[in-house]
Design an enzyme around this catalytic site. Structure first.
Site, mmCIF file in Angstrom:
data_model
loop_
_atom_site.group_PDB
_atom_site.id
_atom_site.type_symbol
_atom_site.label_atom_id
_atom_site.label_comp_id
_atom_site.label_asym_id
_atom_site.label_seq_id
_atom_site.Cartn_x
_atom_site.Cartn_y
_atom_site.Cartn_z
ATOM 1 N NE ARG A 299 -4.053 -2.188 1.824
ATOM 2 C CZ ARG A 299 -4.840 -2.768 2.707
ATOM 3 N NH1 ARG A 299 -4.658 -2.560 4.005
ATOM 4 N NH2 ARG A 299 -5.818 -3.566 2.311
ATOM 5 C CE1 TYR A 443 -2.082 -2.164 -9.098
ATOM 6 C CE2 TYR A 443 -2.360 -0.438 -7.485
ATOM 7 C CZ TYR A 443 -1.649 -1.002 -8.519
ATOM 8 O OH TYR A 443 -0.509 -0.390 -8.970
ATOM 9 C CD GLU A 444 -1.734 -4.208 -3.224
ATOM 10 O OE1 GLU A 444 -2.057 -4.734 -2.151
ATOM 11 O OE2 GLU A 444 -1.053 -4.794 -4.076
ATOM 12 N N GLY A 445 -6.931 -2.880 -2.094
ATOM 13 C CA GLY A 445 -8.030 -2.377 -1.293
ATOM 14 C C GLY A 445 -8.510 -1.057 -1.856
#
Length: 600
Positions: A299, A443-445
């Site tokens: 992140r 992406y990555e949440g």
């Protein structure tokens, strides 16, 4: 095709004038040799690699995309040669331990290099981007045997890493994860299931791909507490030599690759695990803890990618604005009025460029400051200082991922707008940068999930003491500069915005105790408010440093005056957004939940 010059002067300003790198990171145990001059030399080399190797293949790679045939993935022309040179030059090993073949440099250095890589080709950076996260997860949670087998290869880049979380029926909510792990007689496990949206899931760049896979053991409890983490290589390393040959293929196959809006030269794969051999990382049912070692690193990496793609967009928008002649400016900024005028003489173009400058230089300061916390954590993991750095990073990670990636969209959108119709034309490369940037809030949440994480978990860390400590650090900057006549107005604006964030935080803490819908409804506005306040604190520090450095180095006055002018613009034109973001937070879920689904 866009041009690019790495912003080494910008980074040196942050390290030397703003954050005191020599007295902080270079004074940490193990990093004494990583002086500012050494860091600059590393960045000089990365700048050449990005400009001369990656930029030329970036737009053609977007045109060609990845190829998928007979279960194999082939990357665009030039990517394999670029990756070989990337490994030969030692870029994958910068921040890894010498125990495993690394160079032992601070994590901050590797992240700054990663910014340059993202500017040169965000797609290229995707292939190696998760390898460092896989390295850290195995280093922190793997057995000695796993470390010996996988870490040297991840460090030298001959193997790359992936993170396999998402499934067709289980995206951000991992409680529904279905991939199974059955114990085998030799102590390994047989992994069965399908994972989707796997960045770098298959390619022809490296000898092997090390998949870190979340799966459930037969006795796993329901929900996220029943998830374990496994290392599942594409090719199983030989037990004696440790090498992975094509004949040692594991039962991992690529079902397809996605046809995407952006990062087209990066293969995003559907992976099928059909009884593939895997080895447990960490404790049974402790997969999320082990995986978050990788995810939190990733992140922060998303924030760095965001700055990279923003920087090249800004550089090319600025160059175009200086070169493009169009119309008559209301009042020439030159010595003599000219018609047609460079479009940089038009106030609205100035507004757009100053917005880009204030955002890209500000968000770079945010990630560099966070990267220096990573240095502390790496050098002093068991100390009070290391734990404090870890806690502050935990608080700031959703802001770095969410706010900074939103800024990247805003910056690359303005890059297109400044080019006018030419920005919409593919061959000029500006729309390509926007398409690449569009993935970073996803992406990555997704950023909505980052906002929920910030509101429901991170602002309450240590009963709110982590947030309070961070806010107090901003107060210290404000108090230090408010007596400076040149900075007094900026300090006053920052004090007011910080007060709004304090009030919003107190309200959310109350809602978290019983009004969860209101907290969720306020989350996105709160994350934006948080980011604006953080950016204001960064600009206040940069303005203070610029006044100080300008007096000491008058020959560099144009550079420092540019910083002071950008800071003034930020506090006058961008920070006021915090007012209505605060209003949005205080509204909670009011008006959001009134319509029934059929009424939309």
């Amino acid at each position: 095709m866009p041009g690019y010059d790495a912003p080494i002067r910008e980074i040196r300003f942050l390290l030397e004038d703003v954050f005191g790198y020599e007295a902080s990171t270079a004074a940490l145990p193990g990093f004494e040799d990583a002086t500012l001059d050494v860091v600059t030399a590393v960045l000089d080399g990365a700048a050449i690699f990005a400009r001369e190797v990656l930029v030329p293949i970036n737009l053609p790679g977007d045109d060609e995309g990845c190829h998928f045939s007979a279960g194999e993935v082939r990357t665009p022309k030039g990517y394999k040669a670029a990756y070989d040179l990337y490994c030969k030059n030692g870029w994958p090993s910068l921040a890894s331990s010498p125990d495993w073949g690394g160079q032992g440099l601070p994590p901050s250095v590797a992240l700054m290099v990663r910014e340059f890589i993202a500017s040169g080709s965000m797609s290229f950076g995707m292939y190696a981007g998760l390898s460092q996260g896989a390295y850290r997860a195995i280093l922190a949670h793997g057995t000695d045997e796993l470390k010996k087998t996988y870490l040297p290869k991840l460090v030298d880049g001959s193997w790359t890493g992936t993170m396999c979380l998402t499934e067709p029926e289980s995206g951000s909510d991992l409680s529904g994860l279905r991939t199974r792990a059955e114990p085998d007689a030799d102590g390994s496990f047989r992994i069965t299931g399908t994972k989707i949206f796997i960045s770098g899931g298959d390619h022809d760049l490296a000898e092997n791909i090390v998949h870190l896979v979340l799966a459930r053991l037969p006795d796993a409890p329901a929900g996220t507490r029943g998830i374990s983490l496994f290392v599942v290589p594409k090719r199983v390393p030989d037990a004696v030599t440790g090498e992975a040959t094509p004949s040692s293929t594991n039962f991992v196959t690529t079902g397809s690759i996605e046809h995407k809006m952006g990062i087209r030269a990066s293969a995003t794969a559907v992976l099928n695990f059909d009884g593939a051999r895997g080895w447990l990382i960490g404790k049974p049912h402790g997969g999320l803890r082990a995986m978050f070692t990788m995810m939190n690193s990733s992140r922060v990496g998303v924030a760095v990618q965001s700055v990279g793609v923003s920087e090249i967009s800004y550089q090319n928008a600025l160059a175009y604005a200086n070169d493009r002649l169009q119309g008559r400016a209301p009042k020439s900024t030159g010595a003599q009025p000219v018609t047609p005028a460079p479009i940089i003489d038009h106030p609205d173009v100035r507004r757009a460029l100053l917005t880009m400058k204030a955002l890209v230089e500000g968000i770079r300061a945010l990630y560099v400051e966070a990267a220096l916390l990573l240095d502390v954590r790496a050098a002093q993991p068991q100390s009070a200082e290391g734990e404090a750095a870890e806690s502050r990073l935990a608080l700031l990670t959703p802001v770095l991922k969410g706010f900074v990636s939103d800024c990247a969209l805003q910056i690359t959108d303005l890059g297109i707008q400044i080019h006018g119709g030419y920005g919409y034309v593919h061959e000029n490369g500006m729309e390509h940068l926007y398409r690449d940037a569009r993935i970073v809030p996803l992406y990555e949440g997704t950023n909505g999930i980052q906002a929920l994480d910030l509101v429901t978990r991170k602002i309450g860390l240590d009963d709110g003491q982590v947030l309070d400590s961070w806010l107090a650090s901003i107060d210290e900057v404000v108090e230090r500069v408010h007596g400076n006549e040149d900075l007094a107005r900026m300090a006053a604006a920052q004090r007011k915005a910080t007060g709004r964030l304090r009030e919003a935080s107190a309200t959310l803490r109350e809602w978290n105790a019983g009004a969860e819908t209101d907290a969720a409804g306020a989350a996105t506005d709160y994350l934006r408010l948080f980011g604006l306040v953080a950016l204001g604190a960064a600009w206040l520090r940069m303005a203070e440093a610029s006044y100080r450095a300008r007096d000491a180095q008058p020959q560099l006055a144009p550079f420092y005056n540019g910083k002071i002018g950008a800071a003034d613009f930020y506090f006058r034109r961008l920070l006021p957004e915090s007012e209505w973001r605060f209003d949005g937070v205080i509204q909670g879920a009011r008006s959001l939940m009134t319509l029934a689904p059929a009424q939309f």
